[in-house]
Design an enzyme around this catalytic site. Structure first.
Site, PDB file in Angstrom:
ATOM      1  N   GLU A   1      -9.662   2.336   0.765  1.00  0.00           N
ATOM      2  CA  GLU A   1      -8.765   1.196   0.936  1.00  0.00           C
ATOM      3  C   GLU A   1      -7.835   1.382   2.128  1.00  0.00           C
ATOM      4  O   GLU A   1      -7.258   2.458   2.319  1.00  0.00           O
ATOM      5  CB  GLU A   1      -7.923   0.986  -0.321  1.00  0.00           C
ATOM      6  CG  GLU A   1      -8.666   0.298  -1.440  1.00  0.00           C
ATOM      7  CD  GLU A   1      -7.708  -0.292  -2.453  1.00  0.00           C
ATOM      8  OE1 GLU A   1      -6.989  -1.256  -2.107  1.00  0.00           O
ATOM      9  OE2 GLU A   1      -7.684   0.199  -3.588  1.00  0.00           O
ATOM     10  N   ARG A   2      -7.699   0.330   2.879  1.00  0.00           N
ATOM     11  CA  ARG A   2      -6.774   0.280   4.004  1.00  0.00           C
ATOM     12  C   ARG A   2      -5.359   0.618   3.533  1.00  0.00           C
ATOM     13  O   ARG A   2      -4.837   0.026   2.619  1.00  0.00           O
ATOM     14  CB  ARG A   2      -6.803  -1.131   4.604  1.00  0.00           C
ATOM     15  CG  ARG A   2      -5.838  -1.392   5.727  1.00  0.00           C
ATOM     16  CD  ARG A   2      -5.914  -2.824   6.197  1.00  0.00           C
ATOM     17  NE  ARG A   2      -5.496  -3.779   5.163  1.00  0.00           N
ATOM     18  CZ  ARG A   2      -5.212  -5.057   5.400  1.00  0.00           C
ATOM     19  NH1 ARG A   2      -5.326  -5.552   6.613  1.00  0.00           N
ATOM     20  NH2 ARG A   2      -4.838  -5.845   4.420  1.00  0.00           N
TER      21      ARG A   2
ATOM     22  N   ASN B   1       0.841  -1.187   0.000  1.00  0.00           N
ATOM     23  CA  ASN B   1       0.000   0.000   0.000  1.00  0.00           C
ATOM     24  C   ASN B   1       0.884   1.247   0.000  1.00  0.00           C
ATOM     25  O   ASN B   1       2.103   1.173   0.209  1.00  0.00           O
ATOM     26  CB  ASN B   1      -0.913   0.005   1.224  1.00  0.00           C
ATOM     27  CG  ASN B   1      -1.857  -1.177   1.252  1.00  0.00           C
ATOM     28  OD1 ASN B   1      -2.506  -1.485   0.255  1.00  0.00           O
ATOM     29  ND2 ASN B   1      -1.940  -1.858   2.386  1.00  0.00           N
TER      30      ASN B   1
ATOM     31  N   ASN C   1     -10.665  -2.455   4.833  1.00  0.00           N
ATOM     32  CA  ASN C   1     -11.123  -1.766   3.640  1.00  0.00           C
ATOM     33  C   ASN C   1     -12.606  -1.463   3.843  1.00  0.00           C
ATOM     34  O   ASN C   1     -13.363  -2.322   4.316  1.00  0.00           O
ATOM     35  CB  ASN C   1     -10.939  -2.656   2.410  1.00  0.00           C
ATOM     36  CG  ASN C   1      -9.481  -2.947   2.119  1.00  0.00           C
ATOM     37  OD1 ASN C   1      -8.807  -2.191   1.436  1.00  0.00           O
ATOM     38  ND2 ASN C   1      -8.980  -4.057   2.661  1.00  0.00           N
TER      39      ASN C   1
ATOM     40  N   CYS D   1     -11.414  -1.112  -6.486  1.00  0.00           N
ATOM     41  CA  CYS D   1     -10.784  -2.083  -5.587  1.00  0.00           C
ATOM     42  C   CYS D   1     -11.404  -3.432  -5.888  1.00  0.00           C
ATOM     43  O   CYS D   1     -12.591  -3.647  -5.621  1.00  0.00           O
ATOM     44  CB  CYS D   1     -10.984  -1.705  -4.120  1.00  0.00           C
ATOM     45  SG  CYS D   1     -10.299  -2.914  -2.956  1.00  0.00           S
TER      46      CYS D   1
ATOM     47  N   ASN E   1      -7.919  -9.970   2.649  1.00  0.00           N
ATOM     48  CA  ASN E   1      -7.791  -8.761   3.456  1.00  0.00           C
ATOM     49  C   ASN E   1      -9.179  -8.417   3.989  1.00  0.00           C
ATOM     50  O   ASN E   1     -10.197  -8.802   3.425  1.00  0.00           O
ATOM     51  CB  ASN E   1      -7.174  -7.607   2.650  1.00  0.00           C
ATOM     52  CG  ASN E   1      -7.785  -7.453   1.269  1.00  0.00           C
ATOM     53  OD1 ASN E   1      -8.809  -8.048   0.955  1.00  0.00           O
ATOM     54  ND2 ASN E   1      -7.175  -6.638   0.437  1.00  0.00           N
TER      55      ASN E   1
ATOM     56  N   CYS F   1      -5.030  -8.128  -3.960  1.00  0.00           N
ATOM     57  CA  CYS F   1      -5.398  -6.992  -4.811  1.00  0.00           C
ATOM     58  C   CYS F   1      -5.788  -7.560  -6.166  1.00  0.00           C
ATOM     59  O   CYS F   1      -4.926  -7.906  -6.978  1.00  0.00           O
ATOM     60  CB  CYS F   1      -4.246  -5.997  -4.946  1.00  0.00           C
ATOM     61  SG  CYS F   1      -4.607  -4.621  -6.068  1.00  0.00           S
ATOM     62  N   GLY F   2      -7.086  -7.679  -6.401  1.00  0.00           N
ATOM     63  CA  GLY F   2      -7.566  -8.285  -7.630  1.00  0.00           C
ATOM     64  C   GLY F   2      -7.220  -7.482  -8.865  1.00  0.00           C
ATOM     65  O   GLY F   2      -6.819  -8.048  -9.896  1.00  0.00           O
ATOM     66  N   ASN F   3      -7.357  -6.160  -8.800  1.00  0.00           N
ATOM     67  CA  ASN F   3      -7.018  -5.325  -9.951  1.00  0.00           C
ATOM     68  C   ASN F   3      -5.520  -5.398 -10.236  1.00  0.00           C
ATOM     69  O   ASN F   3      -5.096  -5.447 -11.389  1.00  0.00           O
ATOM     70  CB  ASN F   3      -7.443  -3.880  -9.702  1.00  0.00           C
ATOM     71  CG  ASN F   3      -8.950  -3.713  -9.712  1.00  0.00           C
ATOM     72  OD1 ASN F   3      -9.649  -4.351 -10.493  1.00  0.00           O
ATOM     73  ND2 ASN F   3      -9.466  -2.863  -8.843  1.00  0.00           N
TER      74      ASN F   3
ATOM     75  N   SER G   1     -10.771  -6.575  -4.687  1.00  0.00           N
ATOM     76  CA  SER G   1     -11.180  -7.414  -3.559  1.00  0.00           C
ATOM     77  C   SER G   1     -12.424  -6.851  -2.881  1.00  0.00           C
ATOM     78  O   SER G   1     -13.271  -7.613  -2.390  1.00  0.00           O
ATOM     79  CB  SER G   1     -10.026  -7.575  -2.558  1.00  0.00           C
ATOM     80  OG  SER G   1      -9.645  -6.343  -1.993  1.00  0.00           O
TER      81      SER G   1
END
Length: 286
Positions: free
Chosen positions: A213-214, A70, A195, A222, A162, A79-81, A224
């Site tokens: 997002e955290r 991060n 998140n 985001c 997460n 992180c899916g993206n 996820s």
């Protein structure tokens, strides 16, 4: 002495608007330190939502091991993206299907079109201890206690590697995300922070979503969080198990399959490649 990453290439990409850097560290033994991630984030052209550091695989059958950073230098489990961006970068080597290991587990990726990938995000974790929450609660609908001014009283909790807190609201655009996102991220209910998502159900297969997002803040997308939101909405009976999730940066298509795996399909965009310099890391504080 030059920095170990002096003149090392780095890719700037985005996944549905989620600002991603891909740093290929395979064939090196360098592990990015938190202060190095923060130094990269401070460079004007390299500000990111997530930095995906790609390492040599550690298990047979995997194509790479990924550490996800991060902006504040903290590590993220998923992180899916960003995983789609890594898949695009590695697919240039000729593979259409990839196995990517992370601290949160293995992610399977496959190419659907030139710049569209599907990611198997695995099974959602729904037990309060696995998310984690600070104490036992019904993760379908838990009270936000103590309350946060401007936030709904109840939220759904899901982990996709997460922790996610999902709030269902009538108007996602009216939520003061910058004001309350950080407060909920650091709420005592979330020992590992969270998140924070605000979801508006448009139809049983259509969701409007805004995300804090955290460790990063407000983001255009985001992956996820989109997965966690679909799971939370389906558990609450608000949607089916497949939906389009509309984020400020673009749309993602999420499916929670009967085998319990959550699939995410969405676009990636290559923006540019540049090289890191030793001067970027000068004075980076631990």
């Amino acid at each position: 002495m030059p920095h170990p990453l002096d003149n090392h290439p780095i890719l700037r990409m985005n996944g549905a608007g989620n600002e991603i850097l891909v740093l290929d560290l395979r064939r090196t033994d360098h592990v990015l330190a938190p202060q190095e991630a923060r130094a990269i984030a401070a460079a004007p052209r390299l500000r990111f939502d997530q930095l995906m550091a790609v390492h040599d695989p550690v298990a047979p059958g995997d194509d790479a091991f990924i550490r996800i950073y991060n902006v504040d230098g903290s590590l993220s489990g998923a992180c899916g993206n960003g995983a789609r961006c890594v898949a695009w970068a590695l697919a240039r080597e000729g593979k259409e299907r990839l196995s990517l290991a992370t601290d949160a587990g293995r992610i399977e990726a496959r190419r659907e079109a030139e710049t569209v990938f599907t990611i198997d995000m695995g099974r959602p974790r729904l037990d309060w201890r696995a998310i984690p929450l600070a104490h036992e609660a019904d993760t379908r609908s838990a009270p936000l206690d103590p309350p946060v001014s401007g936030a709904p009283a109840q939220f759904s909790a899901v982990s996709m590697g997460n922790p996610h807190a999902v709030f269902f609201v009538d108007d996602a655009m009216a939520i003061p995300l910058e004001t309350i996102g950080r407060r909920i991220e650091n709420h005592p209910l979330f020992p590992e922070r969270a998140n924070v998502s605000f979801a508006q159900i448009l139809a049983r297969d259509d969701i409007l979503l805004r995300v804090w997002e955290r460790g990063t803040g407000a983001t255009k997308a985001c992956g996820s969080a989109a997965c966690a939101t679909l799971v939370a909405a389906a558990r609450a009976g608000l949607t089916e198990r497949r939906a389009r999730v509309r984020l400020p940066g673009g749309d993602l298509h999420i499916e929670w399959r009967p085998d319990d795996h959550v699939m995410m399909t969405g676009p990636v965009e290559f923006e540019f490649e540049t090289r890191l310099t030793s001067s970027l890391f000068e004075g980076a504080a631990a």
